[in-house]
Design a protein around this motif. Structure first.
Motif, PDB file in Angstrom:
ATOM      1  N   PRO A   1       0.797  -1.256   0.008  1.00  0.00           N
ATOM      2  CA  PRO A   1      -0.047   0.103  -0.066  1.00  0.00           C
ATOM      3  C   PRO A   1       0.680   1.134  -0.056  1.00  0.00           C
ATOM      4  CG  PRO A   1      -0.170  -0.947   2.239  1.00  0.00           C
ATOM      5  CD  PRO A   1       0.544  -2.089   1.242  1.00  0.00           C
ATOM      6  N   ASP A   2       2.150   1.016   0.489  1.00  0.00           N
ATOM      7  CA  ASP A   2       2.945   2.314   0.277  1.00  0.00           C
ATOM      8  C   ASP A   2       3.657   2.716  -0.629  1.00  0.00           C
ATOM      9  OD1 ASP A   2       3.803   1.247   3.601  1.00  0.00           O
ATOM     10  OD2 ASP A   2       1.961   2.624   3.252  1.00  0.00           O
ATOM     11  N   ALA A   3       3.709   1.573  -1.600  1.00  0.00           N
ATOM     12  CA  ALA A   3       4.395   1.579  -2.732  1.00  0.00           C
ATOM     13  C   ALA A   3       3.719   2.668  -4.056  1.00  0.00           C
ATOM     14  CB  ALA A   3       4.324   0.410  -3.742  1.00  0.00           C
ATOM     15  N   LEU A   4       4.264   3.668  -4.591  1.00  0.00           N
ATOM     16  CA  LEU A   4       3.647   4.796  -5.586  1.00  0.00           C
ATOM     17  C   LEU A   4       3.371   3.750  -6.785  1.00  0.00           C
ATOM     18  CD1 LEU A   4       6.128   7.752  -5.668  1.00  0.00           C
ATOM     19  CD2 LEU A   4       3.902   7.602  -4.630  1.00  0.00           C
ATOM     20  N   PRO A   5       2.253   4.026  -7.173  1.00  0.00           N
ATOM     21  CA  PRO A   5       1.500   3.420  -8.322  1.00  0.00           C
ATOM     22  C   PRO A   5       2.182   3.792  -9.619  1.00  0.00           C
ATOM     23  CG  PRO A   5      -0.021   4.854  -7.284  1.00  0.00           C
ATOM     24  CD  PRO A   5       1.091   5.021  -6.723  1.00  0.00           C
ATOM     25  N   VAL A   6       2.285   2.728 -10.627  1.00  0.00           N
ATOM     26  CA  VAL A   6       2.725   2.850 -11.841  1.00  0.00           C
ATOM     27  C   VAL A   6       1.591   3.143 -12.659  1.00  0.00           C
ATOM     28  CG1 VAL A   6       3.642   1.659 -14.027  1.00  0.00           C
ATOM     29  CG2 VAL A   6       4.660   1.089 -11.755  1.00  0.00           C
ATOM     30  N   TYR A   7       1.630   4.379 -13.425  1.00  0.00           N
ATOM     31  CA  TYR A   7       0.463   4.760 -14.438  1.00  0.00           C
ATOM     32  C   TYR A   7       0.651   4.505 -15.743  1.00  0.00           C
ATOM     33  CZ  TYR A   7      -1.469   7.798 -10.588  1.00  0.00           C
ATOM     34  OH  TYR A   7      -1.916   8.259  -9.343  1.00  0.00           O
ATOM     35  N   VAL A   8      -0.299   4.223 -16.229  1.00  0.00           N
ATOM     36  CA  VAL A   8      -0.418   3.902 -17.704  1.00  0.00           C
ATOM     37  C   VAL A   8      -1.413   4.419 -18.271  1.00  0.00           C
ATOM     38  CG1 VAL A   8       0.728   1.633 -17.699  1.00  0.00           C
ATOM     39  CG2 VAL A   8      -1.615   1.643 -17.470  1.00  0.00           C
ATOM     40  N   GLY A   9      -1.354   5.169 -19.748  1.00  0.00           N
ATOM     41  CA  GLY A   9      -2.413   5.788 -20.292  1.00  0.00           C
ATOM     42  C   GLY A   9      -2.300   6.642 -21.283  1.00  0.00           C
ATOM     43  N   SER A  10      -3.203   7.427 -21.766  1.00  0.00           N
ATOM     44  CA  SER A  10      -3.307   8.200 -22.987  1.00  0.00           C
ATOM     45  C   SER A  10      -4.489   9.051 -22.965  1.00  0.00           C
ATOM     46  CB  SER A  10      -3.083   7.481 -24.123  1.00  0.00           C
ATOM     47  OG  SER A  10      -2.525   8.470 -25.040  1.00  0.00           O
ATOM     48  N   HIS A  11      -5.232   9.205 -24.087  1.00  0.00           N
ATOM     49  CA  HIS A  11      -6.409  10.305 -23.955  1.00  0.00           C
ATOM     50  C   HIS A  11      -7.511   9.498 -24.905  1.00  0.00           C
ATOM     51  CE1 HIS A  11      -5.501  11.567 -28.146  1.00  0.00           C
ATOM     52  NE2 HIS A  11      -4.190  11.163 -27.857  1.00  0.00           N
ATOM     53  N   LEU A  12      -8.881   9.988 -24.604  1.00  0.00           N
ATOM     54  CA  LEU A  12      -9.802   9.392 -25.459  1.00  0.00           C
ATOM     55  C   LEU A  12     -10.415  10.542 -26.178  1.00  0.00           C
ATOM     56  CD1 LEU A  12     -11.907   7.478 -22.459  1.00  0.00           C
ATOM     57  CD2 LEU A  12     -10.405   6.494 -24.176  1.00  0.00           C
ATOM     58  N   ASP A  13     -10.142  11.606 -26.206  1.00  0.00           N
ATOM     59  CA  ASP A  13     -10.688  12.507 -26.982  1.00  0.00           C
ATOM     60  C   ASP A  13      -9.877  12.446 -28.271  1.00  0.00           C
ATOM     61  OD1 ASP A  13      -8.284  13.839 -25.773  1.00  0.00           O
ATOM     62  OD2 ASP A  13      -8.691  15.738 -26.622  1.00  0.00           O
ATOM     63  N   THR A  14     -10.814  13.004 -29.394  1.00  0.00           N
ATOM     64  CA  THR A  14     -10.208  12.818 -30.821  1.00  0.00           C
ATOM     65  C   THR A  14     -10.202  14.067 -31.567  1.00  0.00           C
ATOM     66  OG1 THR A  14     -12.138  12.301 -31.941  1.00  0.00           O
ATOM     67  CG2 THR A  14     -11.484  10.701 -30.745  1.00  0.00           C
ATOM     68  N   GLN A  15      -9.606  14.037 -32.744  1.00  0.00           N
ATOM     69  CA  GLN A  15      -9.706  15.186 -33.698  1.00  0.00           C
ATOM     70  C   GLN A  15     -10.951  14.999 -34.389  1.00  0.00           C
ATOM     71  OE1 GLN A  15      -7.397  17.240 -34.801  1.00  0.00           O
ATOM     72  NE2 GLN A  15      -5.802  16.899 -33.132  1.00  0.00           N
ATOM     73  N   PRO A  16     -11.500  16.279 -34.935  1.00  0.00           N
ATOM     74  CA  PRO A  16     -12.885  16.291 -35.482  1.00  0.00           C
ATOM     75  C   PRO A  16     -12.594  15.276 -36.530  1.00  0.00           C
ATOM     76  CG  PRO A  16     -11.669  18.225 -35.639  1.00  0.00           C
ATOM     77  CD  PRO A  16     -10.779  17.529 -34.833  1.00  0.00           C
ATOM     78  N   THR A  17     -11.620  15.181 -37.410  1.00  0.00           N
ATOM     79  CA  THR A  17     -11.774  14.077 -38.015  1.00  0.00           C
ATOM     80  C   THR A  17     -10.605  13.085 -37.900  1.00  0.00           C
ATOM     81  OG1 THR A  17     -10.268  15.143 -39.492  1.00  0.00           O
ATOM     82  CG2 THR A  17     -12.443  15.650 -40.246  1.00  0.00           C
ATOM     83  N   GLY A  18     -10.840  12.392 -36.746  1.00  0.00           N
ATOM     84  CA  GLY A  18      -9.686  11.572 -35.932  1.00  0.00           C
ATOM     85  C   GLY A  18     -10.087  10.290 -36.509  1.00  0.00           C
ATOM     86  N   GLY A  19      -9.168   9.336 -35.836  1.00  0.00           N
ATOM     87  CA  GLY A  19      -8.861   8.099 -36.167  1.00  0.00           C
ATOM     88  C   GLY A  19      -9.614   7.315 -34.704  1.00  0.00           C
ATOM     89  N   LYS A  20      -9.546   5.949 -34.807  1.00  0.00           N
ATOM     90  CA  LYS A  20     -10.154   5.167 -33.617  1.00  0.00           C
ATOM     91  C   LYS A  20      -9.052   4.844 -32.662  1.00  0.00           C
ATOM     92  CE  LYS A  20     -12.046   1.648 -36.634  1.00  0.00           C
ATOM     93  NZ  LYS A  20     -12.107   2.416 -37.910  1.00  0.00           N
ATOM     94  N   TYR A  21      -7.915   5.097 -32.899  1.00  0.00           N
ATOM     95  CA  TYR A  21      -6.694   4.509 -32.043  1.00  0.00           C
ATOM     96  C   TYR A  21      -5.851   5.440 -31.438  1.00  0.00           C
ATOM     97  CZ  TYR A  21      -8.299   0.800 -35.442  1.00  0.00           C
ATOM     98  OH  TYR A  21      -9.187  -0.173 -35.801  1.00  0.00           O
ATOM     99  N   ASP A  22      -5.616   6.673 -32.058  1.00  0.00           N
ATOM    100  CA  ASP A  22      -4.995   7.824 -31.467  1.00  0.00           C
ATOM    101  C   ASP A  22      -5.437   8.146 -30.242  1.00  0.00           C
ATOM    102  OD1 ASP A  22      -4.617  11.312 -32.569  1.00  0.00           O
ATOM    103  OD2 ASP A  22      -3.894  10.266 -30.760  1.00  0.00           O
ATOM    104  N   GLY A  23      -4.722   7.722 -29.076  1.00  0.00           N
ATOM    105  CA  GLY A  23      -4.926   7.952 -27.693  1.00  0.00           C
ATOM    106  C   GLY A  23      -5.786   6.718 -27.152  1.00  0.00           C
ATOM    107  N   VAL A  24      -6.688   6.513 -27.938  1.00  0.00           N
ATOM    108  CA  VAL A  24      -7.625   5.240 -27.246  1.00  0.00           C
ATOM    109  C   VAL A  24      -6.775   4.173 -26.982  1.00  0.00           C
ATOM    110  CG1 VAL A  24      -9.994   4.124 -27.355  1.00  0.00           C
ATOM    111  CG2 VAL A  24      -9.537   6.458 -28.639  1.00  0.00           C
ATOM    112  N   LEU A  25      -6.063   3.717 -28.009  1.00  0.00           N
ATOM    113  CA  LEU A  25      -5.379   2.365 -27.867  1.00  0.00           C
ATOM    114  C   LEU A  25      -4.701   2.363 -26.422  1.00  0.00           C
ATOM    115  CD1 LEU A  25      -4.165  -0.138 -28.792  1.00  0.00           C
ATOM    116  CD2 LEU A  25      -2.312   1.174 -29.818  1.00  0.00           C
ATOM    117  N   GLY A  26      -3.830   3.719 -25.894  1.00  0.00           N
ATOM    118  CA  GLY A  26      -3.084   3.835 -24.956  1.00  0.00           C
ATOM    119  C   GLY A  26      -3.977   3.583 -23.620  1.00  0.00           C
ATOM    120  N   VAL A  27      -5.376   4.264 -23.674  1.00  0.00           N
ATOM    121  CA  VAL A  27      -5.997   3.958 -22.679  1.00  0.00           C
ATOM    122  C   VAL A  27      -6.519   2.562 -22.258  1.00  0.00           C
ATOM    123  CG1 VAL A  27      -8.345   4.959 -21.521  1.00  0.00           C
ATOM    124  CG2 VAL A  27      -6.662   6.445 -22.633  1.00  0.00           C
ATOM    125  N   LEU A  28      -7.166   1.909 -23.344  1.00  0.00           N
ATOM    126  CA  LEU A  28      -7.788   0.919 -23.333  1.00  0.00           C
ATOM    127  C   LEU A  28      -6.722  -0.392 -23.186  1.00  0.00           C
ATOM    128  CD1 LEU A  28     -10.788   1.439 -25.623  1.00  0.00           C
ATOM    129  CD2 LEU A  28     -10.503   1.689 -23.386  1.00  0.00           C
TER     130      LEU A  28
END
Ligand code: HGY
Ligand code: MN
Ligand code: MN
Length: 402
Positions: free
Chosen positions: A77-104
């Motif tokens: 419980p005292d160990a600092l967490p390891v964080y993994v992630g990215s972003h779910l927001d997209t460009q107006p003409t974005g793809g399905k994977y930019d950011g989303v792949l890192g979060v999921l």
């Protein structure tokens, strides 16, 4: 059961299914996504991600910039967490994977550890950073920038979109203004998986990009002012054509970037013309110049050369020109220990890999200022991104040959 360090496999089908389910939220018009930050669609995507995390046994924290943190407890419980992630927001003409792949993919790590009955020493936190894209609200990587102390929350809250809606108001409206103080969380390390958004890995047939550096970025908003007048009856010598002034400045941006080849890029993706009427000479144009390079001195030289030359162009045409720095970050060197861990993992898994400099900006570029950070990249088809045709294979995303 896999022993720690053995090649534990994720469930690639489950990750792929989650990517496709998330892609149904805020669909684009050509097979990609338009799930821009703080829109209703962003809110729906956040709820879906939260539901999945809670179903996987995580507790969800949300800070005052809407950054989401799904925590899986560790044995210490005292160990600092390891964080993994990215972003779910997209460009107006974005793809399905930019950011989303890192979060999921971060969520899939949790799901797979649950399947394997493995408890890690450090807690793991899967993160969704608000407004990575910076389209609706400039600059890019806004919330991770506040988290890293690069912007104040007050300044971020006051940023307006093209309809005059403030970031803070929209965050409240979609119900994702959390109560955690931004940046209070301490991390052991941060890792971000992202598609390359460039052609190198695919062209070289490499499976993994070990991201050692990120190129720096400079966004300058330029306002050129001339005089609205009739496109028919105004004699050519009397015109103060802000649109023509912009055209000459955009040619200048291209020339400046080429003059620093191969270590520089430049373009303008945002352009507003006023009054944007077919028979009115534009009296005002506003556009954003995007310069990037892995070399800070090159970025500075491109910025200065542009301002000097653009001012000369405006003066010669009887136009006014104003410059405002609206975004930017210096080139990034990721943490050597974390980068080595990525490279060693690729080796251990028998995956072909090569070191990369990230051409795009990422939340990891800011978090690297507060926490040991590294990125992992996978190929994408033709290196295409920020286009609805952005594409990857399930094998590339999961490194699991079907
Ligand atoms: O602009 C970038 O590089 C990122 O995609 N937001
Ligand atoms: Mn991204
Ligand atoms: Mn992007």
């Amino acid at each position: 059961m896999a022993a720690p360090g053995e090649n534990m496999k994720i469930n690639g089908d489950r990750l792929w299914e989650s990517l496709m389910d998330m892609a149904k939220i805020g669909p684009g018009i050509a097979g990609g996504n338009n799930r821009q930050t703080l829109t209703d669609e962003d809110g729906v995507g956040r709820h879906l991600f939260q539901d999945w995390c809670v179903a996987a046994g995580c507790t969800m924290g949300v800070d005052q910039m809407g950054n989401m943190f799904a925590r899986r407890e560790g044995t210490d419980p005292d160990a600092l967490p390891v964080y993994v992630g990215s972003h779910l927001d997209t460009q107006p003409t974005g793809g399905k994977y930019d950011g989303v792949l890192g979060v999921l993919a971060g969520l899939e790590i949790i799901r797979s550890l649950n399947d394997l009955g493995i408890k890690t020493k450090h807690p793991i936190v899967v993160t969704n950073w608000t407004n990575e894209e910076g389209t609706r609200y400039a600059p890019a990587m806004l919330a991770s920038g506040v988290f890293a102390g690069m912007h104040t929350q007050e300044w971020a809250y006051a940023i307006e979109d093209s309809d005059g809606k403030k970031f803070g108001d929209e965050l409240k409206r979609i119900g994702w203004q959390g109560d955690e103080v931004v940046g209070a969380r301490k991390m052991h390390a941060f890792f971000e998986l992202h598609i390359e958004q460039g052609p190198i890995l695919e062209a070289e047939g490499k499976q993994i990009g070990v991201v050692t550096h990120g190129q720096g970025l400079s966004w300058t908003q330029v306002t050129v002012t001339g005089k609205d007048s009739h496109t028919g009856s105004t004699p050519m010598p009397m015109r103060k054509n802000a649109g023509l002034g912009m055209a000459r400045m955009l040619e200048l941006v291209d020339q400046i970037a080429w003059s620093h080849k191969p270590d520089a890029v430049g373009a303008a993706g945002h352009i507003d013309v006023f009054p944007n009427s077919r028979n009115v000479i534009p009296g005002k144009v506003v556009f954003t110049v995007d310069f990037r390079s892995p070399i800070l001195a090159t970025i500075k030289d491109m910025e200065n050369t542009f301002r000097n030359e653009a001012s000369r162009i405006a003066g010669a045409m009887g136009l006014d020109v104003a410059f405002e720095k609206v975004g930017g970050f210096d080139p990034v060197t990721f943490d050597e220990t974390c980068v080595t861990a990525v490279r060693n993992a690729a080796e251990r898994l028998g995956l072909s890999h090569r070191d990369l400099i990230s051409g795009a900006g990422h939340d990891a570029c800011w978090i690297n200022r507060t926490t040991p950070t590294a990125m992992v990249m996978c190929p994408c088809v033709d290196g295409l991104s920020h286009n609805e045709a952005e594409d990857i294979s399930q094998e590339w995303a999961t490194r699991l040959e079907k």
